[in-house]
Design an enzyme around this catalytic site. Structure first.
Site, PDB file in Angstrom:
ATOM      1  N   GLY A  16       0.651  -1.316   0.007  1.00 37.19           N
ATOM      2  CA  GLY A  16       0.020   0.261   0.127  1.00 37.19           C
ATOM      3  C   GLY A  16       0.788   0.919   0.488  1.00 37.19           C
ATOM      4  O   GLY A  16       2.359   1.332  -0.173  1.00 37.19           O
ATOM      5  N   GLU A  22       5.584   3.944   1.190  1.00 35.29           N
ATOM      6  CA  GLU A  22       4.814   2.564   0.194  1.00 35.29           C
ATOM      7  C   GLU A  22       5.003   2.124   1.586  1.00 35.29           C
ATOM      8  O   GLU A  22       6.389   1.684   2.562  1.00 35.29           O
ATOM      9  CB  GLU A  22       5.467   2.691  -0.931  1.00 35.29           C
ATOM     10  CG  GLU A  22       6.406   2.192  -0.700  1.00 35.29           C
ATOM     11  CD  GLU A  22       7.467   1.953  -2.371  1.00 35.29           C
ATOM     12  OE1 GLU A  22       7.310   2.671  -2.933  1.00 35.29           O
ATOM     13  OE2 GLU A  22       8.632   1.255  -2.328  1.00 35.29           O
ATOM     14  N   VAL A  23       4.750   1.028   1.788  1.00 38.47           N
ATOM     15  CA  VAL A  23       4.604  -0.869   2.946  1.00 38.47           C
ATOM     16  C   VAL A  23       5.014  -1.496   1.903  1.00 38.47           C
ATOM     17  O   VAL A  23       4.497  -2.309   1.661  1.00 38.47           O
ATOM     18  CB  VAL A  23       2.979  -0.071   3.369  1.00 38.47           C
ATOM     19  CG1 VAL A  23       2.871  -1.541   4.253  1.00 38.47           C
ATOM     20  CG2 VAL A  23       3.000   0.796   4.067  1.00 38.47           C
ATOM     21  N   ASP A 130      -9.517   9.954  11.160  1.00 34.90           N
ATOM     22  CA  ASP A 130      -9.545  10.062   8.902  1.00 34.90           C
ATOM     23  C   ASP A 130      -9.701   8.355   8.869  1.00 34.90           C
ATOM     24  O   ASP A 130      -9.323   7.691   8.300  1.00 34.90           O
ATOM     25  CB  ASP A 130      -8.221  10.054   8.299  1.00 34.90           C
ATOM     26  CG  ASP A 130      -7.622   9.802   7.114  1.00 34.90           C
ATOM     27  OD1 ASP A 130      -9.297   9.794   6.714  1.00 34.90           O
ATOM     28  OD2 ASP A 130      -6.627   9.496   6.480  1.00 34.90           O
TER      29      ASP A 130
END
Length: 460
Positions: A16, A22-23, A130
């Site tokens: 993701g 980024e992961v 969120d």
């Protein structure tokens, strides 16, 4: 996979992306233990270090079954690695069928877990700000985990609460009061949970933001006959209407939501009674409770794929294949994508190991991927032709990864990536959301898959 340290291997594929990084998945070579690694590039944004430090300070305080665990961090001059719990089933939106949703039983389960995790945060004086399906992860056991604390902050310290004034979050999920005045923290998070519940039950969002016509109609009680509201029964509407109270002081608290009849109803047991018809009283109660909660069977949704749209293949596609074969740096078509939230891949260079189905299956189990019957070049050709048919802006890099930029029905930017991957002689087409609404992304994916139906491998 590439070697990350002596005992750990890093998957090249991205799990993701976020605002600053980024992961990727890291797997222990000896124990097969898996953790997620968030890679932060400090050269991309000016305020990144301050924001990441705040996120880490909050996240490392947390320890709850419905919150992604923080394990630690490692800093380098221009890059930082943050180690987190790995959730193998990915984001919640992967479980939501566009325009359909999911079963009431599953939605209720996830809603309870979301509220349990959120209550833990609020008890610590922390507000998330969120809450949305893209920030709610599902682990291998099916448990929901709240993630991404980049917008989280403290609203209570030593028993004293403060009002918040930062306008942040994702517009379709934001409470109306945050745009007009200092606001209370807890009701704002609870409002977002109500939007998530609508998304889970109907597969769509009620509005793009609190200035659009749909929201104005909701405020004026002129909404009940249109979707997504028309898909919901009275019991569900009763709950959602109280969660989405315009006045935050009249909004239900988490304890009150948990006590609502819809949240306490045993969908699993009653569903079995309805199936065998052995208890007519419970069948009557079931029907009364749901009252045509949906006109679509959400437990096992049937997706009908139409015939593929004829693809108009421009001559530039041939050049694309040629360029990829000669490994040129970047090949662009249409208007280039400008996505400030995307970071360059890690510049680590190690000996790579061949990708196998076994190693690929370690990654998040997305429903937005499929095998095809065509070879690599033909798959890329057909895919890019379909993208041109839809008039999407797209670009591809030297590896063949395609970045697609468009807007959703609510006119918000939507960016997603497609990788054509060869795995042990078979070709997999993998779609991944990069920026925007997960539900809208899945709608786009569904239409693209329909147009690629001729080359999709049916046995998979």
């Amino acid at each position: 996979m590439i070697e990350f340290t002596d005992d750990w291997m890093m998957h090249k594929s991205i799990l993701g992306e976020g605002a600053y990084g980024e992961v990727k998945l890291i797997v222990n070579k000896h124990t097969n233990e898996k953790i997620a690694c968030k890679i932060i590039n400090y050269g991309k944004h000016d305020d990144v270090e301050v924001s990441i430090n705040k996120e880490v300070i909050i996240h490392r305080m947390l320890n709850h079954d419905n919150i992604i665990k923080y394990f630690g961090r490692r800093k380098e001059p221009l890059r930082e690695y943050i180690y987190l719990e790995y959730a193998s089933r990915g984001e919640l939106f992967q479980m939501i069928e566009p325009d359909v949703g999911m079963s009431s039983c599953l939605a209720q389960t996830y809603m309870k877990q979301l509220l349990t995790g959120l209550q833990y945060l609020h008890n610590l004086g922390i507000v998330h700000r969120d809450i949305k399906p893209e920030n709610l992860l599902i682990n291998d056991e099916g448990a929901l985990k709240i993630s991404d604390f980049g917008m989280a902050t403290l609203f209570r310290c030593k028993g004293k609460e403060r009002l918040l004034d930062r306008k942040c979050g994702t517009k379709p999920y934001c409470a109306p009061e945050i745009f007009v005045k200092p606001y209370k923290a807890q009701p704002a998070d609870i409002w977002s949970c109500g939007i998530v519940l609508i998304a889970m039950l109907t597969g769509e969002l009620p509005w793009a933001d609190t200035t659009c016509e749909e929201f104005i109609n909701y405020k004026n009680d002129s909404y009940i006959t249109v979707t997504p509201w028309s898909k919901l029964g009275n019991a569900t509407l009763s709950l959602i209407r109280k969660i989405l109270a315009i006045d935050p002081n009249k909004r239900l608290t988490i304890d009150q939501i948990m006590k609502h009849p819809w949240m306490k109803f045993n969908f699993e047991d009653q569903k079995s009674d309805v199936v065998d018809g052995s208890n007519p009283h419970l069948v009557k109660r079931w029907n009364s409770m749901l009252e045509a909660e949906t006109r679509i069977h959400r437990t096992n949704p049937n997706v009908t794929l139409s015939q593929p749209t004829p693809a108009v293949r421009p001559t530039s596609i041939d050049q694309l294949v040629t360029d990829l074969r000669t490994n040129r740096e970047v090949v662009c078509f249409s208007q280039p994508t400008h996505n400030d939230d995307m970071l360059l891949s890690s510049q680590l260079h190690f000996n790579e190991t061949p990708l196998t189905r076994e190693s690929f299956n370690n990654l998040v189990k997305r429903m937005t991927r499929f095998y095809v019957t065509t070879n690599y070049e033909k798959t890329l050709e057909v895919l890019c032709s379909v993208l041109d048919t839809f008039h999407y802006n797209w670009q591809t890099d030297s590896t063949g990864a395609v970045t697609i930029s468009t807007v959703d029905l609510m006119k918000n930017q939507l960016v997603f990536k497609t990788n054509v991957i060869e795995i042990q002689g078979k070709i997999l087409v993998d779609f991944r959301l990069s920026k925007g609404c997960g539900i809208e992304f899945k709608k786009k994916f569904k239409k693209l898959r329909e147009c690629l139906d001729d080359i999709v491998e049916k046995d998979e």
